[in-house]
Design a protein around this motif. Sequence first.
Motif, PDB file in Angstrom:
ATOM      1  N   TYR A 218       0.939  -1.151   0.101  1.00  0.00           N
ATOM      2  CA  TYR A 218       0.057   0.061   0.102  1.00  0.00           C
ATOM      3  C   TYR A 218       0.648   1.288   0.122  1.00  0.00           C
ATOM      4  N   PRO A 219       0.633   2.121  -0.954  1.00  0.00           N
ATOM      5  CA  PRO A 219       1.519   3.349  -0.988  1.00  0.00           C
ATOM      6  C   PRO A 219       1.217   4.343   0.169  1.00  0.00           C
ATOM      7  N   PHE A 220       2.067   4.235   1.006  1.00  0.00           N
ATOM      8  CA  PHE A 220       2.004   5.011   2.269  1.00  0.00           C
ATOM      9  C   PHE A 220       2.161   6.611   2.287  1.00  0.00           C
ATOM     10  N   GLN A 221       2.633   7.290   1.298  1.00  0.00           N
ATOM     11  CA  GLN A 221       2.833   8.568   1.199  1.00  0.00           C
ATOM     12  C   GLN A 221       1.546   8.915   0.497  1.00  0.00           C
ATOM     13  N   ASN A 222       0.663   9.678   1.252  1.00  0.00           N
ATOM     14  CA  ASN A 222      -0.619  10.274   0.942  1.00  0.00           C
ATOM     15  C   ASN A 222      -0.699  11.160  -0.314  1.00  0.00           C
ATOM     16  N   ARG A 223       0.315  11.923  -0.313  1.00  0.00           N
ATOM     17  CA  ARG A 223       0.509  13.100  -1.453  1.00  0.00           C
ATOM     18  C   ARG A 223       1.791  13.120  -1.964  1.00  0.00           C
ATOM     19  N   PRO A 224       2.039  13.221  -3.161  1.00  0.00           N
ATOM     20  CA  PRO A 224       0.998  13.338  -4.301  1.00  0.00           C
ATOM     21  C   PRO A 224       0.374  11.845  -4.496  1.00  0.00           C
ATOM     22  N   GLY A 225      -0.540  11.637  -5.398  1.00  0.00           N
ATOM     23  CA  GLY A 225      -1.070  10.272  -5.717  1.00  0.00           C
ATOM     24  C   GLY A 225      -2.647  10.105  -5.281  1.00  0.00           C
ATOM     25  N   TYR A 226      -2.495  10.466  -3.800  1.00  0.00           N
ATOM     26  CA  TYR A 226      -3.957  10.247  -3.253  1.00  0.00           C
ATOM     27  C   TYR A 226      -4.563   8.819  -3.450  1.00  0.00           C
ATOM     28  N   TYR A 227      -3.553   7.677  -3.135  1.00  0.00           N
ATOM     29  CA  TYR A 227      -4.168   6.447  -3.435  1.00  0.00           C
ATOM     30  C   TYR A 227      -4.956   6.142  -2.146  1.00  0.00           C
ATOM     31  N   PHE A 228      -5.156   6.745  -1.157  1.00  0.00           N
ATOM     32  CA  PHE A 228      -6.002   6.395  -0.220  1.00  0.00           C
ATOM     33  C   PHE A 228      -7.539   6.599  -0.676  1.00  0.00           C
ATOM     34  N   LEU A 229      -7.877   7.309  -1.715  1.00  0.00           N
ATOM     35  CA  LEU A 229      -8.874   7.909  -2.005  1.00  0.00           C
ATOM     36  C   LEU A 229      -9.266   6.730  -3.477  1.00  0.00           C
ATOM     37  N   ARG A 230      -8.402   6.005  -3.700  1.00  0.00           N
ATOM     38  CA  ARG A 230      -8.329   5.379  -5.014  1.00  0.00           C
ATOM     39  C   ARG A 230      -8.401   3.654  -4.847  1.00  0.00           C
ATOM     40  N   MET A 231      -8.552   3.378  -3.601  1.00  0.00           N
ATOM     41  CA  MET A 231      -8.262   1.855  -3.464  1.00  0.00           C
ATOM     42  C   MET A 231      -9.036   1.704  -1.808  1.00  0.00           C
ATOM     43  N   HIS A 232      -9.541   0.390  -1.718  1.00  0.00           N
ATOM     44  CA  HIS A 232      -9.717  -0.112  -0.362  1.00  0.00           C
ATOM     45  C   HIS A 232      -8.986  -1.484  -0.236  1.00  0.00           C
ATOM     46  N   GLN A 233      -9.154  -2.006   0.809  1.00  0.00           N
ATOM     47  CA  GLN A 233      -8.493  -3.285   1.480  1.00  0.00           C
ATOM     48  C   GLN A 233      -9.369  -4.369   1.856  1.00  0.00           C
ATOM     49  N   GLU A 234      -9.328  -5.657   1.476  1.00  0.00           N
ATOM     50  CA  GLU A 234      -9.991  -6.662   1.698  1.00  0.00           C
ATOM     51  C   GLU A 234      -9.283  -7.774   2.477  1.00  0.00           C
ATOM     52  N   ARG A 235      -9.952  -8.479   3.380  1.00  0.00           N
ATOM     53  CA  ARG A 235      -9.434  -9.514   4.097  1.00  0.00           C
ATOM     54  C   ARG A 235      -9.941 -10.836   3.541  1.00  0.00           C
ATOM     55  N   SER A 236      -9.071 -11.913   3.373  1.00  0.00           N
ATOM     56  CA  SER A 236      -9.528 -13.215   3.084  1.00  0.00           C
ATOM     57  C   SER A 236      -8.738 -14.295   3.775  1.00  0.00           C
ATOM     58  N   TYR A 237      -9.203 -15.538   3.858  1.00  0.00           N
ATOM     59  CA  TYR A 237      -8.557 -16.494   4.944  1.00  0.00           C
ATOM     60  C   TYR A 237      -8.579 -17.791   4.016  1.00  0.00           C
ATOM     61  N   VAL A 238      -7.500 -18.409   4.668  1.00  0.00           N
ATOM     62  CA  VAL A 238      -6.993 -19.680   4.020  1.00  0.00           C
ATOM     63  C   VAL A 238      -6.863 -20.772   4.995  1.00  0.00           C
ATOM     64  N   LEU A 239      -7.367 -21.920   4.664  1.00  0.00           N
ATOM     65  CA  LEU A 239      -7.097 -23.374   5.797  1.00  0.00           C
ATOM     66  C   LEU A 239      -6.477 -24.289   4.780  1.00  0.00           C
ATOM     67  N   ALA A 240      -5.492 -24.781   5.639  1.00  0.00           N
ATOM     68  CA  ALA A 240      -4.434 -26.082   5.119  1.00  0.00           C
ATOM     69  C   ALA A 240      -4.891 -27.084   5.801  1.00  0.00           C
ATOM     70  N   ILE A 241      -5.097 -28.268   4.801  1.00  0.00           N
ATOM     71  CA  ILE A 241      -5.594 -29.702   5.588  1.00  0.00           C
ATOM     72  C   ILE A 241      -4.815 -30.703   5.055  1.00  0.00           C
ATOM     73  N   LYS A 242      -4.147 -31.665   5.928  1.00  0.00           N
ATOM     74  CA  LYS A 242      -3.521 -32.549   5.277  1.00  0.00           C
ATOM     75  C   LYS A 242      -4.588 -33.644   4.823  1.00  0.00           C
ATOM     76  N   SER A 243      -4.340 -33.775   3.465  1.00  0.00           N
ATOM     77  CA  SER A 243      -5.148 -34.593   2.574  1.00  0.00           C
ATOM     78  C   SER A 243      -4.583 -35.648   1.657  1.00  0.00           C
ATOM     79  N   GLY A 244      -5.006 -36.861   1.682  1.00  0.00           N
ATOM     80  CA  GLY A 244      -4.402 -37.886   1.024  1.00  0.00           C
ATOM     81  C   GLY A 244      -5.115 -37.844  -0.605  1.00  0.00           C
ATOM     82  N   GLY A 245      -5.724 -37.024  -0.879  1.00  0.00           N
ATOM     83  CA  GLY A 245      -6.382 -37.133  -2.318  1.00  0.00           C
ATOM     84  C   GLY A 245      -5.425 -36.136  -3.148  1.00  0.00           C
TER      85      GLY A 245
END
Length: 490
Positions: A218-245
């Motif tokens: 995420y570009p932390f320098q707010n000015r110039p560019g103003y990326y904080f007005l042009r993006m949002h962030q999303e969370r997503s989740y991962v599960l790892a299982i031990k599978s024989g398949g």
Amino acid sequence: MSEKSIWSESVSGKMRSSLGENIRTNTVIIGGGMAGILTAYFLVQAGVPCVVVEADRIGSGQTKNTTAKVTSQHGLIYEKLLQSEGLEKAKQYARANQEAIERYRNLAGILKNDVEWRDCSSYLYTRQDTKKLQREFEAAQKLGIQAELTEKTSLPFEVKQALEFKRQGQIHPLKFLYSIAENITVYEKTKVKCVEEHVVKTDSGEIYAKHIVFACHYPFQNRPGYYFLRMHQERSYVLAIKSGGILEGVYYGIDEDGVSLRQWGEYLLLGGGSHRTGKKICGNPYEYLTHVADEYWPGCPEAARWSAQDCMTLDKIPYIGQYSRSRPYWYVATGFQKWGMTGSMVSAMILSDLICKRKSKYAEVFSPLRFHMQTSVGPFFNESGHAAAGLMKQAAGAPEEKLEALRPGQGGTIEQGGRKYGAYKDESGKVYKISVRCPHLGCQLQWNEVEKSWDCPCHGSRFDYRGRRLNEPAQEDIGCHILDIRTGSD
């Protein structure tokens, strides 16, 4: 149970020193993840002196949390690109990502270490309505992508239809990253405080450079560019299982309850549960992924679980190129959506071309200087609305909890002395109290019950319950006051 990604648990990289002095170089790259290291690799190959500065360790950001699918199949993207960008720019996007796959494949073949590259097909699948896949298939054909519709997959459940992209891949992201970083100068534990013109100021020295690349997620320098007005962030989740398949290929479900899947050795990775960072969610994404695992892979033990954060742009296309018109010597790579592997490689291709004064075949469609009225105005005002709501909540919103009502393991917004605080009570009865105001731009933080963190709904900064920064754009921690309510002492 591990809260680290399965990649972090399986390999570690060598330690690098911090900066420690003022230096000069041609190019400084901020961020030691996949985008930053790949850009440095290509510059070194071209004979351009460069250094990378990383606030923590190489690969310690989002690179370690990816599922590491190397694919040009980015959800239902190509029909939308044809409509919003037209044929030529949509072709640029498709060809750039196809070339990114080939670059990974070629590099994996020449690196000394085994980075566990695997050729495979990538599938979008649906168990409901096939119309969207049909339209995406038609769009892929127009763009020259090798694709076909099928009803046959290696999934343990029936699908109505799947769209297969051939000659895609998967990789061990950290093994690859550590391998290509071997001959690159990287300063770890070197936090950038600010950038002024041609000077990168860190907590352990300054770097003067002709070119500066922001490859820090995420570009932390707010000015110039103003990326904080042009993006949002999303969370997503991962599960790892031990599978024989055995799961042939990588998969991404386009239905609302669809999951992402890939195999790594004896482990199966299930991903899903996306939501806007800072949004209060109903239910636990890990519980949902566990339910899916139990239904289709019963009896397979869980090996790891972790989460990731992704930057989402207004028009669904990454920002790769010149940071702003007023800083032609600054560059940025951000907004990869959920496709950080190919996004990182495309960034390295474009940015190394720009810095080396070579003509880039793909720069136009990814240019951060773009602004399309049709595709950007609505999302722009939506982002502005989220920020306004967060600021209003900070100014006037009612507290959510009473301090004495908090149960062990619970957090919430409280009010004391006419001020709002974020409070978390641990299992021993200690209360961790922080300011609920995000230090980035002042929005009110939201308690994330799943991850025991304080998340900003405006721009995606995150902090643990002690107020320690987890994700940018915020650049500082929040002070924490610890109370022991059993004794009434601080």
